[in-house]
Design a protein around this motif. Structure first.
Motif, PDB file in Angstrom:
ATOM      1  N   LEU A  84       0.859  -1.179   0.000  1.00  0.00           N
ATOM      2  CA  LEU A  84       0.000   0.000   0.000  1.00  0.00           C
ATOM      3  C   LEU A  84       0.898   1.232   0.000  1.00  0.00           C
ATOM      4  CD1 LEU A  84      -2.917   1.188   0.460  1.00  0.00           C
ATOM      5  CD2 LEU A  84      -2.460   0.956   2.918  1.00  0.00           C
ATOM      6  N   ILE A  85       0.539   2.237  -0.807  1.00  0.00           N
ATOM      7  CA  ILE A  85       1.307   3.470  -0.890  1.00  0.00           C
ATOM      8  C   ILE A  85       0.399   4.618  -0.479  1.00  0.00           C
ATOM      9  CG2 ILE A  85       2.627   5.023  -2.388  1.00  0.00           C
ATOM     10  CD1 ILE A  85       3.171   2.490  -4.163  1.00  0.00           C
ATOM     11  N   LEU A  86       0.823   5.342   0.555  1.00  0.00           N
ATOM     12  CA  LEU A  86       0.019   6.441   1.089  1.00  0.00           C
ATOM     13  C   LEU A  86       0.802   7.740   0.949  1.00  0.00           C
ATOM     14  CD1 LEU A  86      -1.341   4.612   4.250  1.00  0.00           C
ATOM     15  CD2 LEU A  86      -2.480   4.952   2.050  1.00  0.00           C
ATOM     16  N   THR A  87       0.256   8.658   0.178  1.00  0.00           N
ATOM     17  CA  THR A  87       0.920   9.932  -0.074  1.00  0.00           C
ATOM     18  C   THR A  87       0.389  11.001   0.873  1.00  0.00           C
ATOM     19  OG1 THR A  87      -0.673  10.723  -1.722  1.00  0.00           O
ATOM     20  CG2 THR A  87       1.134   9.318  -2.527  1.00  0.00           C
ATOM     21  N   MET A  88       1.166  12.042   1.029  1.00  0.00           N
ATOM     22  CA  MET A  88       0.757  13.120   1.925  1.00  0.00           C
ATOM     23  C   MET A  88      -0.187  14.109   1.252  1.00  0.00           C
ATOM     24  SD  MET A  88       2.060  12.376   4.813  1.00  0.00           S
ATOM     25  CE  MET A  88       2.331  10.618   4.621  1.00  0.00           C
ATOM     26  N   THR A  89      -0.145  14.190  -0.082  1.00  0.00           N
ATOM     27  CA  THR A  89      -1.024  15.128  -0.788  1.00  0.00           C
ATOM     28  C   THR A  89      -1.613  14.487  -2.039  1.00  0.00           C
ATOM     29  OG1 THR A  89       0.666  16.049  -2.258  1.00  0.00           O
ATOM     30  CG2 THR A  89       0.452  17.075  -0.056  1.00  0.00           C
ATOM     31  N   ARG A  90      -2.629  15.148  -2.551  1.00  0.00           N
ATOM     32  CA  ARG A  90      -3.234  14.710  -3.813  1.00  0.00           C
ATOM     33  C   ARG A  90      -2.245  14.862  -4.969  1.00  0.00           C
ATOM     34  NH1 ARG A  90      -8.053  18.643  -2.920  1.00  0.00           N
ATOM     35  NH2 ARG A  90      -6.288  19.574  -1.870  1.00  0.00           N
ATOM     36  N   GLU A  91      -1.392  15.876  -4.889  1.00  0.00           N
ATOM     37  CA  GLU A  91      -0.390  16.071  -5.944  1.00  0.00           C
ATOM     38  C   GLU A  91       0.629  14.936  -5.939  1.00  0.00           C
ATOM     39  OE1 GLU A  91       1.679  17.679  -9.201  1.00  0.00           O
ATOM     40  OE2 GLU A  91      -0.399  17.835  -8.511  1.00  0.00           O
ATOM     41  N   ARG A  94      -1.067  12.129  -7.634  1.00  0.00           N
ATOM     42  CA  ARG A  94      -1.160  12.354  -9.078  1.00  0.00           C
ATOM     43  C   ARG A  94       0.163  12.025  -9.767  1.00  0.00           C
ATOM     44  NH1 ARG A  94       0.359  15.280 -12.881  1.00  0.00           N
ATOM     45  NH2 ARG A  94       1.565  16.725 -11.616  1.00  0.00           N
ATOM     46  N   VAL A  95       1.259  12.471  -9.176  1.00  0.00           N
ATOM     47  CA  VAL A  95       2.589  12.210  -9.747  1.00  0.00           C
ATOM     48  C   VAL A  95       2.870  10.706  -9.778  1.00  0.00           C
ATOM     49  CG1 VAL A  95       5.075  12.486  -9.345  1.00  0.00           C
ATOM     50  CG2 VAL A  95       3.555  14.472  -9.181  1.00  0.00           C
ATOM     51  N   LEU A  96       2.578  10.021  -8.697  1.00  0.00           N
ATOM     52  CA  LEU A  96       2.819   8.576  -8.669  1.00  0.00           C
ATOM     53  C   LEU A  96       1.942   7.843  -9.668  1.00  0.00           C
ATOM     54  CD1 LEU A  96       3.351   7.804  -4.886  1.00  0.00           C
ATOM     55  CD2 LEU A  96       5.061   8.212  -6.658  1.00  0.00           C
ATOM     56  N   HIS A  97       0.698   8.253  -9.813  1.00  0.00           N
ATOM     57  CA  HIS A  97      -0.182   7.641 -10.817  1.00  0.00           C
ATOM     58  C   HIS A  97       0.401   7.831 -12.214  1.00  0.00           C
ATOM     59  CE1 HIS A  97      -4.268   7.363  -8.507  1.00  0.00           C
ATOM     60  NE2 HIS A  97      -3.320   6.614  -7.976  1.00  0.00           N
ATOM     61  N   LYS A  98       0.968   9.006 -12.465  1.00  0.00           N
ATOM     62  CA  LYS A  98       1.547   9.291 -13.776  1.00  0.00           C
ATOM     63  C   LYS A  98       2.768   8.408 -14.060  1.00  0.00           C
ATOM     64  CE  LYS A  98       3.662  12.966 -16.484  1.00  0.00           C
ATOM     65  NZ  LYS A  98       4.176  14.333 -16.473  1.00  0.00           N
ATOM     66  N   PHE A  99       3.655   8.290 -13.078  1.00  0.00           N
ATOM     67  CA  PHE A  99       4.900   7.553 -13.291  1.00  0.00           C
ATOM     68  C   PHE A  99       4.782   6.054 -13.040  1.00  0.00           C
ATOM     69  CE2 PHE A  99       6.525  11.877 -12.818  1.00  0.00           C
ATOM     70  CZ  PHE A  99       7.296  11.951 -13.973  1.00  0.00           C
ATOM     71  N   PHE A 100       3.786   5.646 -12.301  1.00  0.00           N
ATOM     72  CA  PHE A 100       3.599   4.231 -11.979  1.00  0.00           C
ATOM     73  C   PHE A 100       2.140   3.826 -12.206  1.00  0.00           C
ATOM     74  CE2 PHE A 100       6.940   5.967  -9.180  1.00  0.00           C
ATOM     75  CZ  PHE A 100       8.025   5.220  -9.627  1.00  0.00           C
ATOM     76  N   PRO A 101       1.664   3.909 -13.455  1.00  0.00           N
ATOM     77  CA  PRO A 101       0.242   3.643 -13.720  1.00  0.00           C
ATOM     78  C   PRO A 101      -0.194   2.234 -13.340  1.00  0.00           C
ATOM     79  CG  PRO A 101       1.472   3.796 -15.780  1.00  0.00           C
ATOM     80  CD  PRO A 101       2.400   4.217 -14.685  1.00  0.00           C
TER      81      PRO A 101
END
Length: 162
Positions: A84-91, A94-101
């Motif tokens: 599971l990957i939990l980010t601190m912000t929506r941005e 978004r960046v992780l979705h872009k680079f790791f679809p």
């Protein structure tokens, strides 16, 4: 082991505090929860940077030692090995979705995963604000916000995956 990966920008404040808080809390849980372990990384981290002084101080006041932390930039290996990957912000998300679809189904903001009620997220703000460069009181507020969300994450893991 199921790795929970916390992600922020520089991996010197928010994500390392989340890692420390999570791992400390897991040690106090029942044995079955010890299958989970946290680590952290940053989208724009400088490998080897130490945790910020204020993050160290706040965590130390809670008896959580992050003094050995060395920042690391997120890698495909980190993403692939995470449960599971939990980010601190929506941005960050978004960046992780872009680079790791291919990993989209396991990437959430910390609050999005913790709080299922959209209204609760809206009230609390969807992002964990960056305390970098601010005083220790701001770091403490940030850590409390992270701890509250991490507690909810642990409860959710307990009921969903145990």
């Amino acid at each position: 082991m199921k790795k929970i990966l916390f992600v922020c920008t520089g991996n010197t404040c928010r994500s390392i505090m989340a890692e420390g808080i999570f791992n400390d809390a897991i040690l106090k849980e029942e044995e079955s929860m010890r299958q989970f372990v946290a680590s952290s990384a940053g989208i724009a981290a400088f490998d080897g940077d130490c945790a910020s002084e204020n993050a160290l101080n706040v965590m130390k006041s809670w008896n959580i030692d992050i003094s050995c932390h060395k920042a690391k930039r997120i890698t495909p290996e980190e993403v692939n090995s995470a449960f599971l990957i939990l980010t601190m912000t929506r941005e960050h998300k978004r960046v992780l979705h872009k680079f790791f679809p291919g990993a989209k189904d396991k990437i959430f903001t910390l609050k999005e995963f913790a709080y299922e009620d959209i209204e609760e997220i809206r009230i609390k703000s969807a992002d964990i604000s960056d305390p970098y460069g601010k005083d220790e009181d701001i770091y403490r507020e940030c850590a409390v916000e992270i701890r509250d969300a991490v507690d909810k994450v642990i409860e959710k893991l307990k009921h969903k995956y145990i």
